[in-house]
Design a protein around this motif. Structure first.
Motif, PDB file in Angstrom:
ATOM      1  N   UNK A 228       0.804  -1.220   0.000  1.00  0.00           N
ATOM      2  CA  UNK A 228       0.000   0.000   0.000  1.00  0.00           C
ATOM      3  C   UNK A 228       0.841   1.276   0.000  1.00  0.00           C
ATOM      4  N   UNK A 229       2.093   1.187   0.425  1.00  0.00           N
ATOM      5  CA  UNK A 229       2.958   2.367   0.405  1.00  0.00           C
ATOM      6  C   UNK A 229       3.523   2.637  -0.982  1.00  0.00           C
ATOM      7  N   UNK A 230       3.260   1.732  -1.925  1.00  0.00           N
ATOM      8  CA  UNK A 230       3.788   1.858  -3.285  1.00  0.00           C
ATOM      9  C   UNK A 230       2.713   2.420  -4.197  1.00  0.00           C
ATOM     10  N   UNK A 231       3.017   3.506  -4.865  1.00  0.00           N
ATOM     11  CA  UNK A 231       2.134   4.035  -5.909  1.00  0.00           C
ATOM     12  C   UNK A 231       2.913   5.013  -6.771  1.00  0.00           C
ATOM     13  N   UNK A 232       2.434   5.172  -8.026  1.00  0.00           N
ATOM     14  CA  UNK A 232       2.997   6.183  -8.917  1.00  0.00           C
ATOM     15  C   UNK A 232       4.111   5.711  -9.821  1.00  0.00           C
ATOM     16  N   UNK A 233       4.338   4.389  -9.936  1.00  0.00           N
ATOM     17  CA  UNK A 233       5.429   3.894 -10.774  1.00  0.00           C
ATOM     18  C   UNK A 233       4.935   3.561 -12.179  1.00  0.00           C
TER      19      UNK A 233
ATOM     20  N   UNK B 254       2.261   1.241 -19.937  1.00  0.00           N
ATOM     21  CA  UNK B 254       2.984   2.298 -20.630  1.00  0.00           C
ATOM     22  C   UNK B 254       3.570   1.829 -21.952  1.00  0.00           C
ATOM     23  N   UNK B 255       3.693   0.518 -22.147  1.00  0.00           N
ATOM     24  CA  UNK B 255       4.252  -0.018 -23.385  1.00  0.00           C
ATOM     25  C   UNK B 255       3.305   0.141 -24.562  1.00  0.00           C
ATOM     26  N   UNK B 256       2.015   0.400 -24.294  1.00  0.00           N
ATOM     27  CA  UNK B 256       1.019   0.521 -25.358  1.00  0.00           C
ATOM     28  C   UNK B 256       1.159   1.903 -25.984  1.00  0.00           C
ATOM     29  N   UNK B 257       2.038   2.010 -26.975  1.00  0.00           N
ATOM     30  CA  UNK B 257       2.296   3.268 -27.648  1.00  0.00           C
ATOM     31  C   UNK B 257       3.246   4.179 -26.911  1.00  0.00           C
ATOM     32  N   UNK B 258       3.855   3.701 -25.827  1.00  0.00           N
ATOM     33  CA  UNK B 258       4.687   4.562 -25.013  1.00  0.00           C
ATOM     34  C   UNK B 258       6.176   4.348 -25.127  1.00  0.00           C
ATOM     35  N   UNK B 259       6.635   3.375 -25.922  1.00  0.00           N
ATOM     36  CA  UNK B 259       8.062   3.108 -26.120  1.00  0.00           C
ATOM     37  C   UNK B 259       8.796   2.922 -24.795  1.00  0.00           C
ATOM     38  N   UNK B 260       8.194   2.135 -23.898  1.00  0.00           N
ATOM     39  CA  UNK B 260       8.804   1.911 -22.591  1.00  0.00           C
ATOM     40  C   UNK B 260       9.645   0.651 -22.550  1.00  0.00           C
ATOM     41  N   UNK B 261       9.649  -0.130 -23.637  1.00  0.00           N
ATOM     42  CA  UNK B 261      10.372  -1.410 -23.707  1.00  0.00           C
ATOM     43  C   UNK B 261       9.902  -2.394 -22.638  1.00  0.00           C
TER      44      UNK B 261
ATOM     45  N   UNK C 137      16.235   3.313 -20.498  1.00  0.00           N
ATOM     46  CA  UNK C 137      15.916   4.621 -19.944  1.00  0.00           C
ATOM     47  C   UNK C 137      16.111   5.708 -20.990  1.00  0.00           C
ATOM     48  N   UNK C 138      15.423   6.831 -20.810  1.00  0.00           N
ATOM     49  CA  UNK C 138      15.529   7.913 -21.768  1.00  0.00           C
ATOM     50  C   UNK C 138      16.358   9.055 -21.195  1.00  0.00           C
ATOM     51  N   UNK C 139      16.644  10.014 -22.041  1.00  0.00           N
ATOM     52  CA  UNK C 139      17.497  11.128 -21.639  1.00  0.00           C
ATOM     53  C   UNK C 139      16.806  12.071 -20.657  1.00  0.00           C
ATOM     54  N   UNK C 140      15.495  11.925 -20.466  1.00  0.00           N
ATOM     55  CA  UNK C 140      14.802  12.760 -19.482  1.00  0.00           C
ATOM     56  C   UNK C 140      14.787  12.132 -18.094  1.00  0.00           C
ATOM     57  N   UNK C 141      15.326  10.919 -17.974  1.00  0.00           N
ATOM     58  CA  UNK C 141      15.287  10.214 -16.704  1.00  0.00           C
ATOM     59  C   UNK C 141      14.138   9.240 -16.600  1.00  0.00           C
ATOM     60  N   UNK C 142      13.261   9.202 -17.615  1.00  0.00           N
ATOM     61  CA  UNK C 142      12.159   8.238 -17.620  1.00  0.00           C
ATOM     62  C   UNK C 142      12.730   6.821 -17.667  1.00  0.00           C
ATOM     63  N   UNK C 143      12.213   5.942 -16.838  1.00  0.00           N
ATOM     64  CA  UNK C 143      12.631   4.534 -16.733  1.00  0.00           C
ATOM     65  C   UNK C 143      14.071   4.399 -16.233  1.00  0.00           C
ATOM     66  N   UNK C 144      14.613   5.434 -15.592  1.00  0.00           N
ATOM     67  CA  UNK C 144      15.973   5.355 -15.046  1.00  0.00           C
ATOM     68  C   UNK C 144      15.932   4.747 -13.650  1.00  0.00           C
TER      69      UNK C 144
ATOM     70  N   UNK D 134       2.028  11.266 -17.214  1.00  0.00           N
ATOM     71  CA  UNK D 134       3.290  10.546 -17.171  1.00  0.00           C
ATOM     72  C   UNK D 134       3.064   9.052 -17.380  1.00  0.00           C
ATOM     73  N   UNK D 135       3.805   8.458 -18.297  1.00  0.00           N
ATOM     74  CA  UNK D 135       3.822   7.002 -18.546  1.00  0.00           C
ATOM     75  C   UNK D 135       2.431   6.419 -18.687  1.00  0.00           C
TER      76      UNK D 135
END
Length: 903
Positions: free
Chosen positions: A53-58, A63-70, A100-107, A875-876
């Motif tokens: 329950x303490x986990x959220x927002x990841x 996100x892979x559906x059209x999001x290029x998240x690999x 990961x991308x240059x913006x820090x996404x998926x880092x 986001x994502x």
């Protein structure tokens, strides 16, 4: 809640560097044991952590559906960020994701790399910046402890079946050899394989179309989510208005589209939502081995983890713009009759090429070797680790932009006819320009070495003073590996011909890409010391100091202070204060400016709004065009060498009360403050006030049409400050009943406050219970899970209740409907109330003899559908519509069966 290292009752607690007999620490640590994992019904590490329950927002698989998240899936504690949540495997750090991308996404760390079958328990430290692992764990630490020191074996097979699609099959086997006490060694090996089919949007009533009618506050409304590139094509008029030749000729829009009227624009929007596979196809293999050899008072150990995840996501056929020159046959046939005299751009969907397919492979390798034991009164642990994430994305369904223009110029392609109506020669030409192959990827590597130890320093009246110290060296590398096509260096992408002149370079149709390859790295070293001081009986203080030096940032010193007080055996009061330091990724600093996909939402220059007029003025000031109609805009991004590290302060105050063995209550109040928070300005904020954010605009040339358009720069910035605080609660009760042993456990997180800046010294925003356009996400005020378990002989029954509070959806302009659900012509701006969401999970397990365990269960027992949401950006997010796939699972009710044989 602690990691057993040897036969002595001395343990190492996640978040501390000292080994001690008492495992209950001054810091809050949530533990999921093996039996908790099995009763959760989770079939992957991703699904397992979603139940915390303490986990959220990841980032999730949606996100892979059209999001290029690999296929990346991360973990974020308290929605503070997956890049600020440190993931460990048996206490050591792991490489970030190669995609990961240059913006820090998926880092962050990709959870798909760890098989749930190899996990013995999970320890979640909900307080940040530990001295032991590094000051960058601002949100907290997730430590996966694997099975080890076992000589038994087990085989498990299982299936999961939702109502349609997303069916899973899985297999795992583990076996241990040798006994450390008797044989002086132990080897444990584990292998797991699972497969999942795709889930079509058409198989879910709430996610199958971009045209939704609904009720809100006693009125009926309609909202349309679409693309301006249909088949047959829309086109621009002499005033850059967008219209549909098909609509003008026939009086109606073609199949899979609906009519859109905005100002001077009158065209057909393509309902691409019906083409989506909203849960991707996936196949995973993983192997884990751990070896331990006793050498007197010492142990040699080696851990090896290998995994391979293959994910296939499919979305609608590729859209893009094609230049129709004045006087051409197509112009005279389809556009001139409707008053178009000049050049036009046809916005077309190359439907006959088939769906766009991303076939992504993520490989992960982690090897840790070292020694641990006792030397000269020190409990020590030294290790060397090499961790590597290698990601490769293979695409199909994309041609080159110039290749499409060439096919048009040859007279073969006709963008104004429907699906399947091209000539045979045109179909051959379309097939000839179809690019299938590797497009983009990357590799991230982490190579750390560390030495740490702890001992009793001296005996005080209240007990021994404990000392922990350690040093570490680390090398971090990242390499971006775009193909020559992704770099925009080919004249013929299919043949692989390198362009000899810049003007001959082709880019991907409809999604310009000119992404340069680069490789960057950094080195770091650190040292820490920790003291635990018993002040008087039942009360101790902890203090820790950490020093880090980065080759690209210089030095940082962080501290941690804590206390632990047991005024009576049944009551524990604890608290902490600390500081943290989080450096940007190497690519956030050093990557060159490049294309970065398109905006997640659509924007218009032609609407009669202040923001649309500002957008048009911004394009005019740069001497470029606005996108016609309501369209997504090209994005650009790049590294920022002036980016400053994030700095944090955090505090916790908690209490645990156990009046008897049947009842346990706990509460931990936490607070985190971050300065110099880095990220990107949300597109909704910038497009809402284009003139205010003048530095966020650039230009992008379409190589197919030769036209240059306004583009959004999602560059890396220090956005300002953010503050987060909340309360983590847990309750457990145990009771012997006539029918068996009953256990009830409740865990919940209540978010008290959240304030985040998007500009230094700018206003603060909050996403608690509110989809804030400036933040692009939602923070749930309350989330929780209540689990009841009954053990009755060979049977174990469990019922889990999952709940999360509602929120206000993104503000949208919607059409007003009359009593017969026909548009009245009027529009309103509304914000839907997305309601409280509760689901139930049931599981029954039966143990036959000592060798067989059969498990049956149902996730989402009452088949609760995700609530309606008409948000279209964030986001994502992915391309799903009608519900928010970041927060709700479209698999709906899922029946699963598992069978385990132990030997």
């Amino acid at each position: 809640m602690a990691q057993q290292q040897e036969k002595l009752e001395r343990v190492e607690v996640t978040g501390s560097s000292v080994r001690r007999i008492d495992a209950e620490s001054a810091l809050p640590v949530l533990v999921m044991k093996r039996e908790d994992i099995e009763r959760s019904g989770a079939t992957s590490t991703v699904d397992l952590l979603r139940r915390v329950t303490a986990v959220q927002g990841a980032t999730g698989e949606a996100a892979a559906v059209g999001g290029s998240s690999y296929g990346f899936s991360g973990v974020s504690i308290h929605n503070i960020g997956e890049t600020r949540t440190l993931v460990l495997l048996n206490g050591h750090r792991l490489s970030q994701f190669g995609g990961q991308t240059l913006t820090g996404y998926a880092a962050g760390f990709d959870l798909n790399a760890i098989p749930v079958s190899a996990i013995e328990r999970v320890e979640v430290l909900t307080d940040g910046a530990s001295a032991l692992y590094g000051a960058d764990a601002i949100a907290g630490v997730v430590n996966f402890i694997t099975k080890r020191d076992m000589s038994t074996g087990d085989v498990t097979v299982g299936i999961s079946k939702p109502s349609a699609g997303a069916e899973e099959k899985r297999f795992s086997i583990s076996k241990g050899f040798g006994d450390i006490s008797a044989d002086g060694y132990n080897l444990m090996v584990s292998y797991a394989h699972d497969e999942r089919t795709q889930l079509l949007s058409l198989d879910r009533s709430y996610g199958k179309t971009g045209k939704i009618q609904f009720s809100h506050q006693g009125k009926r409304y309609q909202f349309k989510h679409f693309s301006v590139s249909p088949i047959p094509a829309n086109a621009t008029g002499d005033s850059d208005n967008l219209f549909s030749p098909h609509l003008k000729a026939t009086g109606s829009c073609p199949e899979k589209t609906f009519r859109i009227t905005e100002g001077a624009d009158d065209y057909c929007g393509y309902d691409y939502v019906g083409d989506l596979e909203i849960y991707p196809e996936r196949k995973r293999d993983s192997a884990f081995a751990t070896f331990t050899k006793r050498l007197g008072d010492h142990e040699f150990f080696a851990d090896l983890l290998w995994s391979k995840t293959q994910q296939v996501s499919r979305i609608a056929p590729v859209p893009g713009g094609i230049l129709i020159t004045a006087g051409s046959a197509l112009h005279d046939k389809y556009l001139k009759p409707w008053g178009v005299t000049g050049n036009s751009v046809a916005y077309y969907r190359l439907f006959d090429l088939g769906k766009r397919v991303n076939n992504d492979t993520a490989k992960f390798l982690d090897l840790a070797v070292g020694m641990r034991g006792v030397y000269a009164g020190w409990d020590y642990n030294t290790s060397f680790t090499h961790s590597k994430s290698d990601v490769a994305g293979v695409t199909s369904g994309y041609p080159g932009d110039k290749a499409v223009a060439g096919l048009l110029g040859s007279g073969l392609l006709d963008p104004f006819v429907g699906p399947g109506q091209q000539s045979e020669a045109a179909n051959k030409g379309i097939a000839a320009i179809h690019y299938k192959g590797y497009f983009d990827g990357g590799t991230a590597q982490l190579t750390p070495a560390d030495l740490r130890g702890s001992r009793e320093l001296m005996e005080l009246p209240a007990g021994p003073m404990l000392l922990g110290v350690g040093v570490n060296l680390s090398k971090e590398d990242f390499e971006s590996k775009p193909s020559l096509f992704a770099q925009g260096l080919l004249s013929d992408p299919v043949a692989g011909t390198v362009a000899t002149k810049p003007e001959d370079r082709d880019q991907r149709f409809g999604d310009a890409s000119a992404k340069p390859a680069f490789a960057v790295g950094r080195k770091s070293r650190g040292a820490f010391a920790e003291l635990v001081i018993p002040v008087f009986k039942g009360f101790e203080l902890g203090t820790a100091l950490r020093y880090d030096h980065f080759s690209d940032f210089g030095s940082a010193t962080t501290v941690k202070e804590s206390f632990r007080w047991t005024p009576m055996p049944s009551l524990l009061i604890r608290g902490s204060l600390g500081t943290g330091y989080h450096a940007p990724t190497v690519s956030q600093l050093s990557s060159p400016l490049q294309s970065y996909g398109v905006t997640s939402d659509r924007y218009s220059c032609s609407e009669d709004t202040a923001s649309a007029r500002e957008l048009k003025k911004m394009a005019d000031s740069l001497g470029v065009l606005c996108q016609p109609g309501s369209r997504q805009y090209d994005q650009m991004a790049g590294g920022n060498p002036d980016l400053k590290p994030e700095k944090s302060r955090q505090a916790t105050l908690g209490v645990r009360f156990e009046p008897n063995k049947a009842l346990t209550l706990g509460a931990d109040l936490w607070w985190v403050g971050i300065s110099n928070a880095f990220g990107q300005l949300p597109e909704q904020l910038v497009f809402g006030a284009p003139a205010t954010y003048a530095s966020s605009w650039g230009t992008q040339k379409n190589v197919g049409t030769g036209l240059t358009y306004l583009a959004f720069k999602a560059d890396n910035r220090n956005l300002g400050k953010s503050f987060h605080n909340g309360l983590d609660l847990d309750f457990a009760a145990r009771m012997k009943l006539p029918v068996g042993d009953w256990t009830s456990q409740l865990t919940a997180t209540y978010m008290i406050r959240e304030r985040q800046q998007q500009l230094k010294n700018g206003p603060y925003y909050s996403a608690i219970g509110d989809y804030d356009a400036a933040l692009g996400s939602v923070t749930f005020r309350t989330s929780g899970r209540w689990t009841n378990t009954l053990k009755a002989g060979a049977w174990v029954h469990s019922l889990g209740i999952n709940f999360k509070s509602g929120f206000k959806d993104q503000e949208k302009t919607v059409e007003v409907l009359d009593a017969s659900d026909k548009p009245t012509g009027a529009t309103e701006k509304i914000r839907l109330n997305v309601g409280y969401f509760v689901t139930a999970d049931w599981q029954t397990a039966y143990t036959l003899g000592k060798s067989f365990v059969f498990t049956a269960g149902v996730l989402n027992l009452f088949d609760k559908e995700p609530p309606l949401s008409i948000s279209t950006s964030g986001n994502s997010r992915g391309q799903q519509f009608g519900y928010d796939a970041r927060y709700y699972d479209p698999r709906d009710r899922t029946i699963y069966l598992n069978a385990t044989y132990k030997f």
